[in-house]
Design an enzyme around this catalytic site. Structure first.
Site, PDB file in Angstrom:
ATOM      1  N   HIS A   1      -5.934  38.554  94.427  1.00  0.00           N
ATOM      2  CA  HIS A   1      -6.506  39.014  95.685  1.00  0.00           C
ATOM      3  C   HIS A   1      -6.810  40.498  95.485  1.00  0.00           C
ATOM      4  CE1 HIS A   1      -7.542  39.331  99.753  1.00  0.00           C
ATOM      5  NE2 HIS A   1      -6.394  39.159 100.346  1.00  0.00           N
TER       6      HIS A   1
ATOM      7  N   ARG B   1     -12.561  32.645  99.460  1.00  0.00           N
ATOM      8  CA  ARG B   1     -11.123  32.419  99.585  1.00  0.00           C
ATOM      9  C   ARG B   1     -10.950  30.915  99.446  1.00  0.00           C
ATOM     10  NH1 ARG B   1      -6.582  35.567 101.493  1.00  0.00           N
ATOM     11  NH2 ARG B   1      -5.103  34.170 102.422  1.00  0.00           N
TER      12      ARG B   1
ATOM     13  N   LYS C   1     -16.261  16.152 102.837  1.00  0.00           N
ATOM     14  CA  LYS C   1     -17.228  15.117 102.443  1.00  0.00           C
ATOM     15  C   LYS C   1     -17.260  14.944 100.936  1.00  0.00           C
ATOM     16  CE  LYS C   1     -20.253  16.086 106.358  1.00  0.00           C
ATOM     17  NZ  LYS C   1     -21.139  17.231 106.625  1.00  0.00           N
TER      18      LYS C   1
ATOM     19  N   ARG D   1      -8.023  37.838 108.977  1.00  0.00           N
ATOM     20  CA  ARG D   1      -8.041  39.295 108.772  1.00  0.00           C
ATOM     21  C   ARG D   1      -9.000  39.678 107.649  1.00  0.00           C
ATOM     22  NH1 ARG D   1      -3.206  41.647 110.752  1.00  0.00           N
ATOM     23  NH2 ARG D   1      -2.148  40.033 111.939  1.00  0.00           N
ATOM     24  N   THR D   2      -8.876  39.003 106.539  1.00  0.00           N
ATOM     25  CA  THR D   2      -9.714  39.348 105.387  1.00  0.00           C
ATOM     26  C   THR D   2     -11.181  39.063 105.708  1.00  0.00           C
ATOM     27  OG1 THR D   2      -7.871  38.756 103.953  1.00  0.00           O
ATOM     28  CG2 THR D   2     -10.016  39.004 102.912  1.00  0.00           C
TER      29      THR D   2
END
Ligand code: ZN
Lengths: 155, 308
Positions: B129, B101, B80, B52-53
């Protein structure tokens, strides 16, 4: 005087006096004094003191601690007095100062902080948000760090 | 300008971003087209899934004529063993602004310290957030005409829910009265409650939802997540204890707003969707104009006074 002379005077080096009683071992950890160097170290603990009741004293021969090294001690021995000794005399007195940030002195102790990855190259930064009461937070994750946690996480 | 936490914004800056977002609404809806960010590239760095974000940022950038890089490969570079620092050095060369994020707390600030381009935090571990908080404030202002001095009820998982923490802090800066409704194990952490009180916020705590909503301007519902509980029985005890149905709203204020960061499970019965109290879908859409305003601000692009 005789009471104070529990260890002999040093010719050259650094004397850290008025360390809170019992904290000298932590002071040594913070200064990375771990026996891997060959210069003599004298440590006395729980010495009676007219000024603070009881104190620890640390004498480091043949090593002059820099201001930066001494400032690390602000967390555990903020009122310690420092003398730089040259030729048996006090050449300089220094004060410990807690700056606004501790850079690469200790890691953030929060398990999920980005800085827990040992390969991340940016410096470890703990910010002194307030001196009294003492409040220190990781500059990245913002978690508050107690003095005990910081001592456990020294670099 | 980086946006890592709401503390990066003064109240005045936050309000001015909301004003910008309001002016950008016609573009967000697709009713107008103004390529303010033409030639600019946004990097979406989602080290953890949040569709969504990510989509909200992507549509915000595209509606303003900008381009988006979605680095789905970053997950594999982490596997990695690439450091965040190294990933950011690469991004610094490819994009003009980045959204991050990350599962680790502090990652957004770390990324911002590693590069020159502006960084927006879209969630770091249990941390911040702030774009969610801004869109929440925008929605509240849309429904109430103001964001100061409101009576707000926060409901559900107030212990772990960063959305609730961040919004509570922001509202406390605007003189809100907060009622915190949660089951005992999910109460808001006492240090946060202390912080809120010391910033002058009037706080009440309760386990009962219905008595709390009668005088509310805003009821902010959050999900109670199964993974927060060590065992199933503990979860079952509190799952579904706070559900709002249309019939619960008989004695509420006529302009009371029900909000939810979505996705909902059973906190809000669909019977509410058609009422004027339902704001959660508008709230989700409001991520677009708010993030547009942030993208423009971070890239130093002024928004025209009137957009037609
Ligand atoms: Zn940290």
């Amino acid at each position: 005087m005789s009471e104070m002379r529990r260890v002999s005077a040093i010719c050259n080096g650094t004397v850290i006096d008025h360390i809170p009683s019992g904290s000298a071992v932590q002071v040594m950890r913070m200064l990375h004094i771990d026996g891997s160097h060959s210069n003599p170290i004298s440590l006395v603990m729980n010495v009676p003191s007219s000024k603070v009741g009881s104190k620890d004293v640390l004498k480091i021969e043949d090593r002059e601690l820099s201001q930066e090294e001494l400032d690390r001690l602000a967390l555990i021995a903020p009122s310690a007095s420092i003398a730089i000794i040259r030729n048996y005399g006090v050449a300089e007195k220094r004060q410990i100062e807690l700056g606004s940030e501790l850079v690469n002195i200790a890691r953030c102790s929060f398990f999920n902080c980005i800085t827990q990855n040992p390969n991340e190259p940016l410096p470890h930064r703990l910010q002194v948000v307030s001196q009294d009461p003492l409040e220190i937070r990781c500059a990245y994750c913002g978690r508050a760090q107690s003095v005990g946690e910081i001592i456990e996480s020294l670099i | 300008m980086d946006l890592i936490t709401m503390d990066d914004l003064t109240n005045e800056e936050a309000i001015s971003l909301l004003d910008d977002a309001e002016r950008l609404l016609p573009i967000a809806r697709g009713d107008a087209y103004l390529p303010l960010l033409k030639g600019k590239v946004l990097a979406n760095l989602f080290f953890e899934n949040s569709t969504r974000t990510r989509l909200s940022f992507e549509t915000s950038m595209k509606r303003l004529g900008g381009e988006v890089l979605n680095l789905s490969e970053v997950g594999s570079s982490v596997k990695k063993g690439e450091t965040l620092y190294d990933t950011m050095q690469m991004i610094d060369g490819y994009a003009d602004v980045a959204v991050i994020r990350h599962p680790r707390q502090g990652a957004a600030q770390y990324a911002a310290d590693a590069v020159q381009i502006p960084i927006m935090n879209a969630g770091d571990g249990a941390g911040n957030h702030p774009t969610q908080t801004l869109l929440d404030l925008f929605t509240i202002r849309q429904g109430q005409g103001k964001i100061d001095g409101l009576n707000v009820v926060m409901v559900g998982d107030l212990r772990y829910g960063r959305t609730a923490h961040s919004l509570s802090h922001a509202l406390s800066r605007f003189g809100a009265s907060l009622t915190l409704v949660s089951p005992e194990p999910l109460k808001m952490p006492s240090e946060i409650v202390r912080d809120l009180k010391s910033s002058g916020c009037h706080i009440e705590e309760s386990e009962d939802l219905l008595p709390a909503i009668s005088s509310a301007d805003v009821v902010y519902m959050t999900r109670i997540q199964r993974e927060r509980f060590p065992d199933e029985a503990e979860y079952e005890k509190v799952a579904g204890i706070y559900t709002l149905k249309a019939e619960d709203l008989r004695s509420v204020q006529s302009d009371m707003m029900i909000m939810h960061p979505l996705p909902r499970v059973n906190e809000i019965h669909p019977s509410i969707d058609a009422t004027s109290h339902a704001w959660y879908f508008k709230q989700a859409f409001n991520g677009v104009p708010t993030r547009m305003a942030l993208l423009c601000r971070s890239l130093g692009i002024d928004i025209p006074e009137a957009i037609v």
